[in-house]
Design a protein around this motif. Sequence first.
Motif, mmCIF file in Angstrom:
data_model
loop_
_atom_site.group_PDB
_atom_site.id
_atom_site.type_symbol
_atom_site.label_atom_id
_atom_site.label_comp_id
_atom_site.label_asym_id
_atom_site.label_seq_id
_atom_site.Cartn_x
_atom_site.Cartn_y
_atom_site.Cartn_z
ATOM 1 N N LEU A 1 0.823 -1.404 -0.019
ATOM 2 C CA LEU A 1 0.016 0.066 -0.115
ATOM 3 C C LEU A 1 0.816 1.313 0.045
ATOM 4 N N GLY A 2 2.148 1.199 -0.039
ATOM 5 C CA GLY A 2 3.022 2.487 0.096
ATOM 6 C C GLY A 2 3.466 2.828 1.491
ATOM 7 N N PHE A 3 4.469 3.548 1.165
ATOM 8 C CA PHE A 3 4.936 4.304 2.483
ATOM 9 C C PHE A 3 3.924 4.630 3.417
ATOM 10 N N TRP A 4 3.008 5.570 2.910
ATOM 11 C CA TRP A 4 2.028 6.354 3.683
ATOM 12 C C TRP A 4 1.269 5.614 4.706
ATOM 13 N N MET A 5 0.646 4.606 3.873
ATOM 14 C CA MET A 5 -0.120 3.566 4.655
ATOM 15 C C MET A 5 0.614 3.032 5.884
ATOM 16 N N GLY A 6 1.769 2.608 5.392
ATOM 17 C CA GLY A 6 2.665 2.139 6.560
ATOM 18 C C GLY A 6 2.728 3.319 7.720
ATOM 19 N N LEU A 7 3.089 4.305 7.480
ATOM 20 C CA LEU A 7 3.304 5.250 8.199
ATOM 21 C C LEU A 7 1.879 5.275 9.366
ATOM 22 N N LEU A 8 0.996 5.306 8.695
ATOM 23 C CA LEU A 8 -0.551 5.251 9.331
ATOM 24 C C LEU A 8 -0.699 4.231 10.159
ATOM 25 N N VAL A 9 -0.723 3.039 9.643
ATOM 26 C CA VAL A 9 -1.330 1.890 9.988
ATOM 27 C C VAL A 9 -0.385 1.125 11.011
ATOM 28 N N ALA A 10 1.100 1.011 10.570
ATOM 29 C CA ALA A 10 2.035 0.153 11.383
ATOM 30 C C ALA A 10 1.934 0.617 12.902
ATOM 31 N N PRO A 11 2.045 1.890 13.306
ATOM 32 C CA PRO A 11 2.095 2.248 14.745
ATOM 33 C C PRO A 11 0.681 1.838 15.464
ATOM 34 N N LEU A 12 -0.163 2.067 14.738
ATOM 35 C CA LEU A 12 -1.623 1.622 15.160
ATOM 36 C C LEU A 12 -1.588 0.097 15.748
ATOM 37 N N LEU A 13 -0.942 -0.835 14.599
ATOM 38 C CA LEU A 13 -0.826 -2.174 14.927
ATOM 39 C C LEU A 13 0.220 -2.408 16.146
ATOM 40 N N VAL A 14 1.087 -1.546 16.298
ATOM 41 C CA VAL A 14 2.068 -1.906 17.137
ATOM 42 C C VAL A 14 1.305 -1.495 18.589
ATOM 43 N N GLY A 15 0.601 -0.500 18.390
ATOM 44 C CA GLY A 15 -0.076 0.028 19.843
ATOM 45 C C GLY A 15 -0.901 -1.097 20.224
ATOM 46 N N VAL A 16 -1.703 -1.848 19.390
ATOM 47 C CA VAL A 16 -2.637 -2.639 19.680
ATOM 48 C C VAL A 16 -1.663 -3.842 20.252
ATOM 49 N N VAL A 17 -0.755 -4.215 19.561
ATOM 50 C CA VAL A 17 0.010 -5.303 20.063
ATOM 51 C C VAL A 17 0.598 -5.128 21.561
ATOM 52 N N GLY A 18 0.925 -3.814 21.688
ATOM 53 C CA GLY A 18 1.456 -3.381 22.996
ATOM 54 C C GLY A 18 0.267 -3.430 24.267
ATOM 55 N N ALA A 19 -0.755 -2.873 23.903
ATOM 56 C CA ALA A 19 -2.246 -2.811 24.831
ATOM 57 C C ALA A 19 -2.338 -4.276 25.097
ATOM 58 N N LEU A 20 -2.229 -5.122 24.224
ATOM 59 C CA LEU A 20 -2.765 -6.573 24.363
ATOM 60 C C LEU A 20 -1.772 -7.209 25.440
ATOM 61 N N VAL A 21 -0.308 -6.984 25.225
ATOM 62 C CA VAL A 21 0.675 -7.278 26.057
ATOM 63 C C VAL A 21 0.321 -6.749 27.526
ATOM 64 N N GLU A 22 -0.071 -5.497 27.647
ATOM 65 C CA GLU A 22 -0.413 -5.242 28.835
ATOM 66 C C GLU A 22 -1.380 -5.938 29.576
ATOM 67 N N ARG A 23 -2.469 -6.007 28.628
ATOM 68 C CA ARG A 23 -3.495 -6.606 29.292
ATOM 69 C C ARG A 23 -3.700 -8.083 29.742
ATOM 70 N N TYR A 24 -2.814 -8.790 28.744
ATOM 71 C CA TYR A 24 -3.003 -10.229 29.096
ATOM 72 C C TYR A 24 -1.425 -10.673 29.570
ATOM 73 N N GLY A 25 -0.541 -9.635 29.700
ATOM 74 C CA GLY A 25 0.570 -10.363 29.799
ATOM 75 C C GLY A 25 1.234 -9.566 31.302
ATOM 76 N N LEU A 26 1.497 -8.440 31.121
ATOM 77 C CA LEU A 26 2.007 -7.578 32.192
ATOM 78 C C LEU A 26 1.246 -7.426 33.489
ATOM 79 N N ARG A 27 -0.255 -7.436 33.168
ATOM 80 C CA ARG A 27 -1.215 -7.264 34.209
ATOM 81 C C ARG A 27 -1.241 -8.553 35.151
ATOM 82 N N ARG A 28 -1.048 -9.529 34.536
ATOM 83 C CA ARG A 28 -1.082 -10.797 35.120
ATOM 84 C C ARG A 28 0.174 -11.072 35.912
ATOM 85 N N VAL A 29 1.343 -10.677 35.189
ATOM 86 C CA VAL A 29 2.682 -10.697 35.988
ATOM 87 C C VAL A 29 2.830 -9.844 37.179
ATOM 88 N N HIS A 30 2.165 -8.615 37.022
ATOM 89 C CA HIS A 30 2.318 -7.559 37.867
ATOM 90 C C HIS A 30 2.153 -7.994 39.330
#
Lengths: 256, 233, 318
Positions: free
Chosen positions: C57-86
Amino acid sequence: MDALTDSIVQNEDISKVYLIGQDYSFGKAVAEAAQRDLGAKKASIEIVGNELHPIGKVKDFTPYARKIVSSGADAVITGNWGSDMVGLGKAIIEAGFTGPIYTYYAASNGITRTFGEAGVGKINLVGEGALNPSGSPEVDAYVEAFEAKYPDHDISQPRIANVVRMLALAIEEAGTATDVIPVAKALEGMETDNFWGGKIKMRAEDHQAIQDVYVMEQATGLKHLLDNSNFGLETAVKVEMASADMPTTCEMERPE
Amino acid sequence: MLEVRDMHAYYGKSHILQGVNLNIQEGEIVALLGRNGVGRSTTCKAVMGEVSPVGSVMFKGQEIAGKKAFEIANLGVGYVPENRDIFPGLTTRQNLILGLKPGQKDGVGRWSMQDMFDLFSNLDNRADVEASVLSGGEQQMLTMCRTLMGDPDLVMIDEPTEGLSPQMVQRVAELLQEIAKRGISTLLVEQKLSIALDIAHRVYVMGHGKVVFEGTPQELKAREDVRKEWLEV
Amino acid sequence: MDLVIINLIDGLFYGLLLFMLSSGLTLIFSMMGVLNFAHASFYMLGAYFAYQISMYLGFWMGLLVAPLLVGVVGALVERYGLRRVHQYGHVPELIFTFGLALLIEEVVKFFWGNNLMAYQEPEILKFALFSIGNNAVPAYKVFMIFTSVAIFIGLLYILTRTRIGMIIQAALSYPRTVEALGHNVPLIFMGVFGVGTALAGVAGVLAGPVLGTFPGMAFVLGSIVFVTIVIGGLGSLWGALVASLLLGWLTTFAASSSFSFATILESFGMQRPESLSDSYLRDLWTLTLPQIGPILPYILMVLILVFRPHGLFGKRDV
């Protein structure tokens, strides 16, 4: 290095050279050899920079590139590999450097592809075994067969083809594969056809393989390409039987 | 309003609350007395859900044991912790704004920000000053007001007069009475007997993780043995 | 002089890149007390996701979508990983994020291999915007500088001017008290973790074409990000900004200088020995500042820890 410096001294446009490498044995060896050879071959060439950077630790090569551009260098020589090679090369090109960058390892494994259009005419690589043009139809067939079997890889170590062939010849000549001393003796001084074209000789005094060495340039529109990209290496200078005239100081002891 | 039955709580392996029973009626001020370390603060935290309680905690007829702290807060329980926890970097006004529940507008409910400023002109004067520079007494007022901004039906206030000057203690007492006047139930954790006996309708005394005495202030005054054994140092 | 100006620009670029990583890390650390070893891995994920998206889809879609995906992965890591380990304390949390960093690196190698990715800046920005002396300044770098400044202003606005920002600031110090006021602090934690990792993702998307997209990119940048937040002061956005720029300029100027330690030795009246291999100072005679440039941030960190343990702008101990 002998071949590389040969091609530099033949190039009238190059009067200032910048040396940069990783701070360890190979980086230092490249710098020392370049200084020695250039000084011996053409005293008018000026080394405008000689620099080592920590290996694998530099995040952004831009400041190094700035120095290179500001030094007024016409050419860069580096022994960098891997991400240090790509980081350095990209930074130099982006900083507006227009001259050639002489390297040993700036191809394949994603590097050619990453440089892409920007590397064309700038990235030069010294190596044995040129593909564009290739030495013979056998070479073409060999490379095509390799690419067919391993589409994601390139022949990045062409010497292996000669290594195995010469070893096989030596074993046949010695008549044994398990007694290594006769095999080694058979290899010593062996002169045979180089698979990549021309001859190859194992110099008896120091066991160096004397062969044709090529200085190749990143280019597009070639028969054999690298990294599944549109780019490959095209021979710019061919140095026949490189280093054959270099004296050796080797005094290795040989087993009886 | 609040009905706690056989509540236990643990910190790691230590059994802090060993079956606490207490109740608070609507509009009632109830004092929870006892020496340090007998589990008074833990009782508040367990009701609030900051420490997980074992047992039953009914609030307005609903079981809240096991709920999360913010859910319990949104049901109408307010908690003013002992260490005042003024949010640094925020002004007095911003501290008060954070007392509002998610979606709640200022002026809806029993208290508005203007009420707080009318009650304590000090807060008004220093509304836009970073709150961490307020004096200890002002900070105590601010934390209490901050919790009230969320319009709770029950507030639990932990040691509000600790370390305050007699004048400030008087202001705190006035605010407690104002709270009761507006129909809010109060659980007051105190060490100072005098203020508790002055304003509380009923008194619980805790010892070793249990309630050891329950009665009116008058009854406690009459029970010298209880005061000797569980309160006086 | 030209070189100084160009170094200022390059240092700004590198400093702002560091800032995009350190701002998220410092927020996460001060709010949750978790030193997220995997933070730079999210930076790497950003680059790889963006590379993959840019193929189609080109660079600009990457700039837009990739951080969102990373953020979602991060949020899931917090919710289902870190919070349990906490609930088991800080050491298990550290081990968890450390393991996560290794896992992400292996996952990246598994899907994309060991090679460098040919992740390129967009064609439209592939030109030299201007030159100082012979040194060209690529348009892409200028674009990056403006993007990160915009992100900083946006973050600052959210943190200081909005209600959610005030809640975050308050929860940095007293999360329990904020929760007792009825705010859904666990959700805010997840959000901050998600936004913090998404910021690292943006940094990866932007830096991937310049610094290279390869499995070691997280490791190369990871340690320096920790140094940044320690120097800046944990939990301080301003501190993260100042420290990032400081380190950006420090490493840039060090690398581009040609200062040699031999100068110091000579200023003490010492003579360069004929044969260096016999001299016990031979390393000093040949050492130059660019050679040790990359360790300067660590030296600075040690000095800061000794003389100012809270960091430049921090309010709490490390």
